[in-house]
Design a protein around this motif. Structure first.
Motif, mmCIF file in Angstrom:
data_model
loop_
_atom_site.group_PDB
_atom_site.id
_atom_site.type_symbol
_atom_site.label_atom_id
_atom_site.label_comp_id
_atom_site.label_asym_id
_atom_site.label_seq_id
_atom_site.Cartn_x
_atom_site.Cartn_y
_atom_site.Cartn_z
ATOM 1 N N SER A 1 4.938 3.654 -0.162
ATOM 2 C CA SER A 1 4.263 4.879 -0.593
ATOM 3 C C SER A 1 4.606 6.089 0.258
ATOM 4 N N GLY B 1 7.609 7.272 1.251
ATOM 5 C CA GLY B 1 8.954 7.794 1.132
ATOM 6 C C GLY B 1 10.008 6.837 1.653
ATOM 7 N N PRO B 2 11.278 7.209 1.517
ATOM 8 C CA PRO B 2 12.380 6.336 1.938
ATOM 9 C C PRO B 2 12.281 5.920 3.397
ATOM 10 N N ALA C 1 11.154 3.404 -1.993
ATOM 11 C CA ALA C 1 10.180 4.348 -2.528
ATOM 12 C C ALA C 1 10.538 4.653 -3.981
ATOM 13 N N VAL C 2 9.521 4.972 -4.781
ATOM 14 C CA VAL C 2 9.771 5.287 -6.190
ATOM 15 C C VAL C 2 10.711 6.486 -6.318
ATOM 16 N N SER C 3 10.628 7.425 -5.371
ATOM 17 C CA SER C 3 11.502 8.597 -5.427
ATOM 18 C C SER C 3 12.973 8.205 -5.368
ATOM 19 N N GLU C 4 13.308 7.175 -4.589
ATOM 20 C CA GLU C 4 14.686 6.708 -4.509
ATOM 21 C C GLU C 4 15.127 6.071 -5.822
ATOM 22 N N MET D 1 13.781 6.617 -8.900
ATOM 23 C CA MET D 1 13.824 7.570 -10.005
ATOM 24 C C MET D 1 15.055 8.464 -9.944
ATOM 25 N N ALA D 2 15.541 8.744 -8.756
ATOM 26 C CA ALA D 2 16.765 9.546 -8.660
ATOM 27 C C ALA D 2 17.912 8.860 -9.389
ATOM 28 N N GLU E 1 17.227 8.751 -13.335
ATOM 29 C CA GLU E 1 17.504 10.039 -13.982
ATOM 30 C C GLU E 1 19.005 10.282 -14.138
ATOM 31 N N TRP F 1 5.721 -1.437 -7.680
ATOM 32 C CA TRP F 1 5.856 -0.530 -8.818
ATOM 33 C C TRP F 1 6.459 -1.272 -10.003
#
Length: 410
Positions: free
Chosen positions: A279, A281-282, A301-304, A306-307, A310, A375
Motif C-alpha cells: 500500500s 508504493g513501490p 504496488a498497484v501503481s506499478e 497499472m502503469a 495502461e 489486489w
C-alpha cells in the motif's frame, strides 16, 4: 552500537533485550504497544544484525542465535515489525536503497531462471503443504467476508469470488490458469462452472499432483495441466485467471505479462489477476525472503501494475483491495504448521522448521503491520465486454453451486 540502533527504533511498546555479555536492557517506547523479549546468544550474531538486520534477524533465528524470551516468536516479531516499519534502522535504510537500485537485476526472470526459482519453493516434499494448507491446497490468500470463516470455507469463498469476476456465463468457455498450483482453481472452474481449463505451472511436483487430482475427480476431459512458461503459450482463450503467480513475474517483465494477457484473450475475453501488493508504493523484497523463500519474487504496488496495464491498452474493469484477508489466512497456516511441527521436522530438520515458522509469522505481520495487502484486477480488451454495473458479480457469487465445503474446525 546494536543497543543504540534498537533504542532509536523502539518507539512503540516495550522490548527487553538480553545481550551476549549477559546485559539485560529494557527498551520502552513513547507510545503504548505490544511487549516482548529476545536473547541474542553470540557477538557474531549481534554484529550481523547490526550490519544487515533485514537478512540477519531471520538467519539468527534459524540458527538458534536469536530466541524469544518469555513470549512467542509472533510476539517478538510483532514488536520488531511495528517499530521497524515506522523507524527502520539506519543501516537498513542504506541497504534498502541499494536493493532498490538493483531490483530489476534481482528480479530478472527469463524462463530458465523462473523455473529454478519456482523449484526452490514449490518442489518441496508435497506432504509439507498437505500439513498446513486446506484440503484443496490453496496456497494463496483466502476470502473472509464475515471474518469468522474456517480456512476451508474461506478458500471455497475465494474461488467463488474469483469465478464471479470471470463471468463464466456459458458452458465450455476456455480458461487459461497461469500459475495453477496444485490445480484446485482449475478443477473448481471445470466442475462447478462448466469451463474447459488449461493450468500452467513450472513446478514438477505441482504438475504431477494436479494431473493426479484431475484423474481422480473424473475431470481429465475438461482440465489439463502443462509444464509451460506463460510466455510460451500461444492459443487464444475466453478467460484468463492467475492467482498468486504475478509476484514471480519480476518488475522488468510486467509489460511482457500484460502484453501476453492481451494477445491471448479473445475480443470478448476477461482476465482476473490476483496477487500480493503493497500500500505504500513501490519498494524492494525483504532480503531474507528473497534468499530463503521466494528468490526473484516481489509484491508490487498497484501503481506499478497499472502503469503496465495502461501501456498494453487493457481495460481495468474492476479493482479490489483485500486488506487483512491474507493475515487471517496466514494465521490459520501458522497454527496448522505448529500442530504438525513434529511430522514436518521428520521430513526436513529443525532449521527448516524454524525457517518456515519465521516465514509464516513474518508474512502475517507484513499484512498486519507493514502495509501489505492483496489486489484483484479484472481486465478486458474492450470497454463494452462486461455489464455496466457489478451486480452480475454479486448475483453469481451468491448463487448455489453443486460443491460446497462443509464447516470444519479450523
Amino acid at each position: 552500537m546494536l543497543h543504540a540502533m534498537l533504542s532509536r527504533m523502539i518507539r512503540r511498546g516495550r522490548l527487553t533485550v538480553h545481550y551476549p555479555d549477559g546485559t539485560v536492557r529494557v527498551l520502552q517506547g513513547r507510545e503504548d504497544g505490544p511487549a516482548a523479549g529476545l536473547r541474542i546468544r553470540s557477538k557474531a550474531a549481534a554484529r550481523r544484525i547490526l550490519r544487515n538486520p533485514g537478512l540477519a534477524v531471520g538467519e539468527a533465528y534459524m540458527d538458534g542465535e536469536l530466541e524469544p524470551v518469555d513470549c512467542s516468536l509472533y510476539e517478538m516479531l510483532d514488536v520488531l515489525a511495528l517499530n521497524y516499519n515506522d523507524t527502520p534502522p539506519g543501516a537498513e535504510q542504506i541497504l534498502d536503497r541499494l536493493r532498490w537500485a538493483k531490483r530489476r537485476i534481482d528480479q530478472l526472470n527469463p524462463a530458465g531462471r523462473s523455473r529454478r526459482n519456482v523449484a526452490h519453493h514449490y518442489d518441496l516434499d508435497g506432504r509439507l503443504y498437505s500439513l498446513f494448507l486446506d484440503r484443496d491446497r490453496q496456497y494463496s490468500c483466502a476470502y473472509f467476508p464475515q471474518g469468522d470463516e474456517t480456512l476451508e470455507e474461506a478458500q471455497v469463498l475465494k474461488k467463488r469470488h474469483i469465478a464471479a469476476k470471470l463471468r463464466l456465463d456459458r458452458p465450455d468457455l476456455e480458461v487459461l490458469d497461469i500459475g495453477c498450483g496444485w490445480g484446485g482453481m482449475a478443477l473448481t472452474l471445470a466442475r462447478d462452472y462448466g469451463a474447459r481449463v488449461t493450468g500452467l505451472t513450472l513446478s514438477t511436483e505441482q504438475l504431477a499432483e494436479a494431473r493426479k487430482r484431475a484423474e481422480e475427480a473424473g475431470l481429465s476431459d475438461r482440465v489439463r495441466f502443462e509444464l509451460i512458461d506463460y510466455r510460451a503459450w500461444d492459443r487464444p482463450v475466453d478467460r484468463i485467471v492467475s492467482v498468486g503467480m504475478f509476484e514471480h513475474v519480476g518488475v522488468g517483465h510486467y509489460r511482457t505479462f500484460f502484453r501476453k494477457v492481451r494477445s491471448l484473450l479473445h475480443e470478448d475475453g476477461v482476465a482476473l489477476i490476483h496477487a500480493i501488493g503493497r500500500s505504500d508504493g513501490p519498494g524492494s523484497t525483504n532480503p531474507w525472503i528473497a534468499k530463503y523463500i521466494f528468490p526473484g519474487g516481489y509484491s508490487p504496488a498497484v501503481s506499478e501494475v497499472m502503469a503496465a496495464v495502461e501501456k498494453e491498452r487493457l481495460w481495468a474493469t474492476d479493482i479490489e483491495i483485500l486488506r487483512l484477508h491474507y493475515a487471517k489466512t496466514l494465521a490459520h497456516w501458522r497454527r496448522r504448521f505448529a500442530a504438525n511441527r513434529d511430522t514436518i521436522q521428520s521430513l526436513y530438520d529443525e532449521r527448516f522448521c524454524r525457517m518456515f515458522e519465521f516465514y509464516l509469522v513474518g508474512s502475517e505481520l507484513a499484512f498486519r503491520r507493514m502495509g501489505h495487502m492483496n489486489w484483484q484486477i479484472q481486465l478486458t480488451r474492450n470497454v463494452d465486454t462486461l455489464p455496466l454495473s457489478r451486480d452480475y458479480m454479486y448475483e453469481r457469487e451468491h448463487a448455489p453451486v453443486p460443491a460446497e465445503a462443509p464447516r470444519q474446525i479450523a
